[in-house]
Scaffold this active site. Sequence first.
Site, PDB file in Angstrom:
ATOM      1  CG  ASP A  47      -1.694  -1.259   1.454  1.00 46.00           C
ATOM      2  OD1 ASP A  47      -2.138  -1.848   0.455  1.00 46.00           O
ATOM      3  OD2 ASP A  47      -1.864  -1.667   2.621  1.00 46.00           O
ATOM      4  CD  GLU A  51      -8.946  -2.933  -0.705  1.00 47.19           C
ATOM      5  OE1 GLU A  51      -9.388  -3.000   0.451  1.00 47.19           O
ATOM      6  OE2 GLU A  51      -8.171  -3.795  -1.179  1.00 47.19           O
TER       7      GLU A  51
HETATM    8  O1  FUB Z   1      -3.081  -3.580   3.642  1.00 43.56           O
HETATM    9  C1  FUB Z   1      -4.372  -3.869   4.132  1.00 43.56           C
HETATM   10  C2  FUB Z   1      -5.419  -3.555   3.117  1.00 43.56           C
HETATM   11  O2  FUB Z   1      -5.202  -4.351   1.959  1.00 43.56           O
HETATM   12  C3  FUB Z   1      -5.406  -2.148   2.607  1.00 43.56           C
HETATM   13  O3  FUB Z   1      -5.942  -1.217   3.490  1.00 43.56           O
HETATM   14  C4  FUB Z   1      -6.153  -2.338   1.344  1.00 43.56           C
HETATM   15  O4  FUB Z   1      -6.095  -1.260   0.468  1.00 43.56           O
HETATM   16  C5  FUB Z   1      -5.516  -3.586   0.795  1.00 43.56           C
HETATM   17  O5  FUB Z   1      -4.328  -3.312   0.115  1.00 43.56           O
END
Ligand code: FUB
Length: 342
Positions: A32, A242
């Site tokens: 991320d 997301e």
């Molecule tokens: O790293 C945990 C979660 O996985 C993140 O918040 C999301 O965007 C995904 O990458």
Amino acid sequence: ALSFYQVKAQSATEAKQGYLSPPLIKSIYTADPSAHVFDGKIYIYPSHDIDAGIPENDNGDHFAMNDYHILSMDSINGPVTDHGVGLAIKNIPWAGRQLWAPDAAFKNGIYYLYFPVKDKQDVFRIGVATSKNPAGPFKANPKPIAGSFSIDPAVFTDTDGSSYMYFGGIWGGQLQRWKNGKYDANGSKTDLQKDDEPALSCKVVKLKGNMVEFAGPVKDVVILDSLGKPLLGKDHDRRFFEGSWMHKYNGKYYFSYSTGDTHLLEYAIGDSPLGPFTYQGVFMKPVQGWTTHHSIIEFKGKWYIFYHDTELSGKTHLRNIKVTELYHNADGSIKLIDPFGP
Ligand code: FUB
């Protein structure tokens, strides 16, 4: 059927062998990556993946991270410095578990680190921590940002100095549990479960000048298709899941995001940071691993995308960050990137 967080076609065993880019750091697992240029240098604010021994489940419990390491680079192909722990969960008074994807911003001599973490009631909120140094250490405010919820904050500062936070993530990110403005602990584990209604939107809110409070109401990031219609819940190949990001190019606002269960990075363009945005298409094909999450920066006249995959571990919760150049075509579209390219 494959389970929710199971890797599909792009699993370790099935992945093609040639990768477009190498991992930026091998001593720790990172994911991320939110990159920023501060003081002429690239700083990266990633998640710090660990193996906490928690089995994979549909809630993402196996992403059980406890701290953040801040990284920096003087040049794109130069060495990466690991500045060590910039913020640990034990120093966030309200935190329960799972430090997920962070972002950072700078204003008036202060650096701000924004982070999602579940509170002691197991509800994701977004917190903020401050430092005079972009590499930290950061000190967390005693409470989450009032009115914040869900995950994946991305803070964009426009050329007029106004800052906006984009945030949210469905499924394990809990966005669907806020559909009535209050957290519903018994709500859906996935999305609205209404295939023919508009899909859940990412959220956007203007930040106050102090950078630690919302300046007004939280709004939907509206993405319309070419006919002016909202993307529907069943449209898993295009709807927001997301990992949002905002960049500005040639006066236009590029909202980009992950489609989650279909593993694509896509973008939409608008005339205002608040939208609405018109859906454009995919700009990155699926990486190895279930999740895909990126950031985009301009550095010394070129554009770059920071992203992650699972090249080092083959495990979906032990990721490694990477970078590659991103190209805007003459018509403003983004050239499609294949992580197994060229
Ligand atoms: O790293 C945990 C979660 O996985 C993140 O918040 C999301 O965007 C995904 O990458």
